[in-house]
Design an enzyme around this catalytic site. Structure first.
Site, mmCIF file in Angstrom:
data_model
loop_
_atom_site.group_PDB
_atom_site.id
_atom_site.type_symbol
_atom_site.label_atom_id
_atom_site.label_comp_id
_atom_site.label_asym_id
_atom_site.label_seq_id
_atom_site.Cartn_x
_atom_site.Cartn_y
_atom_site.Cartn_z
ATOM 1 N N GLU A 81 -48.968 46.826 -8.796
ATOM 2 C CA GLU A 81 -49.309 48.240 -8.665
ATOM 3 C C GLU A 81 -48.806 49.041 -9.862
ATOM 4 O O GLU A 81 -49.458 49.969 -10.342
ATOM 5 C CB GLU A 81 -48.705 48.792 -7.369
ATOM 6 N N GLU B 13 -58.151 49.298 -1.742
ATOM 7 C CA GLU B 13 -58.469 48.449 -2.892
ATOM 8 C C GLU B 13 -59.972 48.216 -3.013
ATOM 9 O O GLU B 13 -60.502 48.148 -4.111
ATOM 10 C CB GLU B 13 -57.705 47.118 -2.798
#
Ligand code: SF4
Length: 401
Positions: free
Chosen positions: A191, A47
């Site tokens: 996601e 991330e």
């Protein structure tokens, strides 16, 4: 709807949108390297990388990083130079420095990554997006991970036509996503929204005909071109910075210098140099920068062409000069300068522009080597010498809002 936010839309029906999105995601999710398991450390690294790097570009950097530092303890034990070298090429080097600083803090606290958004935010360099993404993806905390893709998708679902960069609009769109967030699958939902934005609900040309949630999308139902929501952002032209760089050699070594730890390209090594002032020739700038930065008087410098490189906020045009010190003994150095062989230089973390300069010298000399007419370099904190970037805008998909 907060005042000033134009929205003709309502929140899509969560009872229908979230299941459809998750169903699609289970079948369509790309087999990205950070999705092989749910290791919180790997999710965190991914991330951080994805915050300002596109997925296709991030994958090889991710693989390299977790191969070099397989666990958070490995990362905490590494030197900053080792971490920067592995990160080399990924850009936005503060991310790598912060990753290492946070790893050290985690290991000092027992070695377990915090599990909640609030706790994650106490770590160095961990902002709202990273904290919520890791908390939801790795630990299933029901929080929205709000980034550019989610903002765009939510704006289209609700036909919200305000500027998604403003706090008011972001807050509204965050609330839209929070209302849809399934409590039993927050990570997968976050996601899935990102995946939809990266593969189908594209910034300019959304692929609505294959969208699994078109039935809940007001932009699709009501507009001839859903891609016009949110309003396309006109990027300012990137200014051109002209700089002179000196590759100075002596006894088979090049002089390089380390940039200040904080700021643009912090901690990376480069040749001395700096900005060409108005009315100044590139050669004069090279001589001046060399004297100002190192105290050395330039020998006769040889022009070696121009290297160009584009950063997210500006472009640089580096006028490269080489020179050789006649002195048999190398001048004394402080802690930020070093004489290095080509092999030694390759082991240091380098800005992309410095790599290109070395490649340019190699083109001209069969193989770049000190003594084939090089010069040296280092750059002060505020000038683009090797190259310094102004604080900047992000260019990639998961830019945190
Ligand atoms: S229908 Fe089109 S605009 Fe709406 S979410 Fe799907 S891809 Fe995006």
């Amino acid at each position: 709807v907060p005042a000033g936010v134009r929205s003709t839309g309502t929140t899509p029906d969560p009872a229908a949108v979230a299941p459809a999105l998750l169903h699609w995601f289970r079948a369509a999710r790309r087999p990205l390297p950070w999705r092989r398991d749910r290791d919180p450390y790997r999710i965190w690294v991914a991330e951080v990388l994805l915050q300002q790097t596109r997925v296709a570009q991030a994958a090889p950097y991710f693989e390299r990083f977790v191969r070099a530092f397989p666990t958070i303890r490995d990362l905490a034990a590494a030197s900053e130079a080792q971490v920067l070298k592995v990160w080399q090429g990924a850009g936005y080097y503060a991310r790598a420095r912060n990753l290492r600083a946070a790893a050290i803090a985690v290991v000092a606290g027992g070695g377990e990554l915090p599990r909640t958004e609030a706790e994650l935010r106490t770590l160095p360099g961990v902002g709202p997006y990273i904290a919520s993404a890791v908390a939801s993806l790795a630990f299933d905390e029901p929080v929205v991970a709000l980034e550019a893709n989610g903002l765009r998708v939510a704006a289209r679902w609700t036909r919200t036509e305000g500027d998604v960069r403003t706090p008011r609009v972001r807050s509204r769109l965050g609330a839209v996503l929070a209302a849809l967030l399934p409590p039993d699958a927050p990570g997968a939902f976050n996601e899935a929204v990102m995946e939809l934005g990266e593969t189908i609900c594209l910034p300019r040309r959304p692929r609505c005909v294959v969208c699994p949630v078109a039935f809940g999308c007001r932009a699709f139902r009501e507009l001839p071109d859903p891609g016009l929501v949110p309003s396309p952002r006109r990027l300012p032209a990137r200014p051109l910075v002209r700089a002179a760089v000196v590759v100075l050699s002596s006894r088979g070594r090049w002089l390089v210098q380390r940039r200040p730890a904080e700021g643009l390209l912090g901690g990376l090594w480069e040749f001395p140099g700096g900005k060409i002032e108005p009315g100044e020739t590139a050669r004069r700038a090279a001589e001046r920068e060399l004297a100002e930065e190192t105290g050395l008087v330039a020998p006769s410098l040889r022009a070696r062409g121009v290297v160009r490189h584009a950063y997210s906020h500006f472009r640089v045009e580096l006028h490269v000069f080489t020179g050789t010190l006649a002195s048999r003994s190398l001048p004394p150095l402080d802690g930020v300068r070093r004489w290095v062989t080509p092999a030694g230089l390759a082991r240091l973390p380098l800005p992309k522009a410095t790599e290109r300069i070395v490649a340019r010298l190699a083109e001209g000399a069969g193989r770049a080597s000190p003594g084939s007419g090089s010069r040296r370099g280092r750059t002060p904190p505020s000038r683009p010498g090797g190259v310094r970037r102004p604080p900047g805008r992000a260019r990639a998909p998961r830019t945190a809002p």
